[in-house]
Design an enzyme around this catalytic site. Structure first.
Site, PDB file in Angstrom:
ATOM      1  CG  ASN A   9      -1.720   1.233   1.418  1.00 15.80           C
ATOM      2  OD1 ASN A   9      -1.804   2.053   0.494  1.00 15.80           O
ATOM      3  ND2 ASN A   9      -2.330   1.395   2.585  1.00 15.80           N
ATOM      4  CE  LYS A  11      -0.083   3.250   4.846  1.00 15.77           C
ATOM      5  NZ  LYS A  11       0.010   3.364   6.289  1.00 15.77           N
ATOM      6  CG  HIS A  98      -5.649   1.859   5.513  1.00 11.29           C
ATOM      7  ND1 HIS A  98      -5.198   2.805   6.406  1.00 11.29           N
ATOM      8  CD2 HIS A  98      -4.616   1.010   5.304  1.00 11.29           C
ATOM      9  CE1 HIS A  98      -3.932   2.544   6.702  1.00 11.29           C
ATOM     10  NE2 HIS A  98      -3.555   1.463   6.057  1.00 11.29           N
ATOM     11  CD  GLU A 100      -2.832   5.491   6.856  1.00 14.65           C
ATOM     12  OE1 GLU A 100      -2.848   5.517   5.613  1.00 14.65           O
ATOM     13  OE2 GLU A 100      -1.889   4.998   7.510  1.00 14.65           O
ATOM     14  CD  GLU A 170      -3.105  -2.396   7.484  1.00 14.19           C
ATOM     15  OE1 GLU A 170      -2.029  -2.603   6.930  1.00 14.19           O
ATOM     16  OE2 GLU A 170      -3.761  -1.352   7.299  1.00 14.19           O
ATOM     17  N   GLY A 176       3.002   2.451  10.851  1.00 12.09           N
ATOM     18  CA  GLY A 176       3.947   3.557  10.690  1.00 12.09           C
ATOM     19  C   GLY A 176       4.664   3.947  11.965  1.00 12.09           C
ATOM     20  CB  SER A 216       5.842  -1.604  11.950  1.00  4.95           C
ATOM     21  OG  SER A 216       5.414  -0.272  12.213  1.00  4.95           O
TER      22      SER A 216
END
Ligand code: 13P
Length: 254
Positions: A9, A11, A98, A100, A170, A176, A216
């Site tokens: 991904n 992003k 996701h 985000e 996730e 991240g 990560s």
């Protein structure tokens, strides 16, 4: 046998020339060096899809995905992209839910249920993301939260439909941050999700669904995480932007 999948991904990263360079490097390295049958999915920003599809062409086991799609086929939805448009650019997969998107764009489980179902109607495979924030894990409520996300977004599907979905666990606290879930934490949650699907549908269907871990993942920790019995691969963020790291993660299955 469940499919092993490593999806990158990207992003909101890479200009088109940067994205093409990254994709070309990954395609070549994967073709030359990988000795397993893992499906590799490149998931760039929307506007790079066609350019990258031209590079993938018919490379074996390398697929194209998008990071989101709208829940309608077309119409007055300025700035949005539909599932049908993605398919017409060569995409086979789409990330939905996701964290985000949930956090910054207010996507709810109800909306995600619509998106998942619409993607499937368009023959697009949803990579449905779920996962808890740190405070939820610290309160010991992570299984309740993930179970609710899975139930609300996926359990309106028929057994045939859900068998086509890929799930990505996730944990938000691992995205991240450099803090990976331990292999045991990943295995525990993946087994929990699989059990929930078995209870709602059937063991056979639960056993056929690939559940990816994201948060990560790096070449250094991929092997251990992927060796867990209910972990079928990874959804990779930062490390998918480095061709060598991403390829080495795919090679973790060798
Ligand atoms: P990182 O690998 O950068 O933690 O991101 C994970 C992720 O969000 C993939 O969708």
């Amino acid at each position: 046998m469940r499919k092993k999948i490593v999806a990158g991904n990207w992003k909101m990263n890479c200009t088109l020339p940067e994205g093409k360079k990254l994709a070309s490097e990954i395609i070549h390295m994967v073709q030359d060096e990988v000795n397993n049958d893992t499906d590799v999915i490149l998931i760039p920003p929307f506007i790079h899809l066609t350019g990258i599809q031209n590079l993938i062409c018919s490379s074996k086991n390398i697929f194209l995905g998008a990071q989101n799609c709208h829940q309608n086929q077309n119409g007055a939805f300025t700035g949005e992209i539909s599932a049908g448009m993605l398919v017409s650019c060569g995409a086979t997969h789409v990330i939905l839910g996701h964290s985000e998107r949930r956090e910054y764009f207010g996507e709810t489980d109800e909306l995600l249920a619509e998106k998942v179902s619409f993607a499937l109607e368009n023959q697009l495979i949803p990579i449905f993301c779920c996962g808890e924030k740190l405070e939820v894990r610290e309160a010991g409520k992570h299984e309740d939260l993930v179970s609710m996300q899975v139930e609300k977004a996926l359990f309106g599907l028929s057994e045939d439909q859900i068998s086509k979905v890929v799930i990505a666990y996730e944990p938000v606290w691992a995205i991240g941050t450099g803090k990976t879930a331990s292999a045991e934490q990943a295995q525990e949650m993946h087994a929990f999700i699989r059990k929930q699907i078995a209870a709602k549908y059937s063991q056979e269907t639960a056993d056929s669904i690939s559940i990816l871990y994201g948060g990560s993942v790096k070449p250094e920790n991929a092997k251990e995480i992927f060796s867990q019995s209910d972990v079928d691969g990874g959804l990779i963020g930062g490390a998918s932007l480095k061709s060598r790291d991403f390829t080495n993660i795919v090679k973790s299955f060798d």
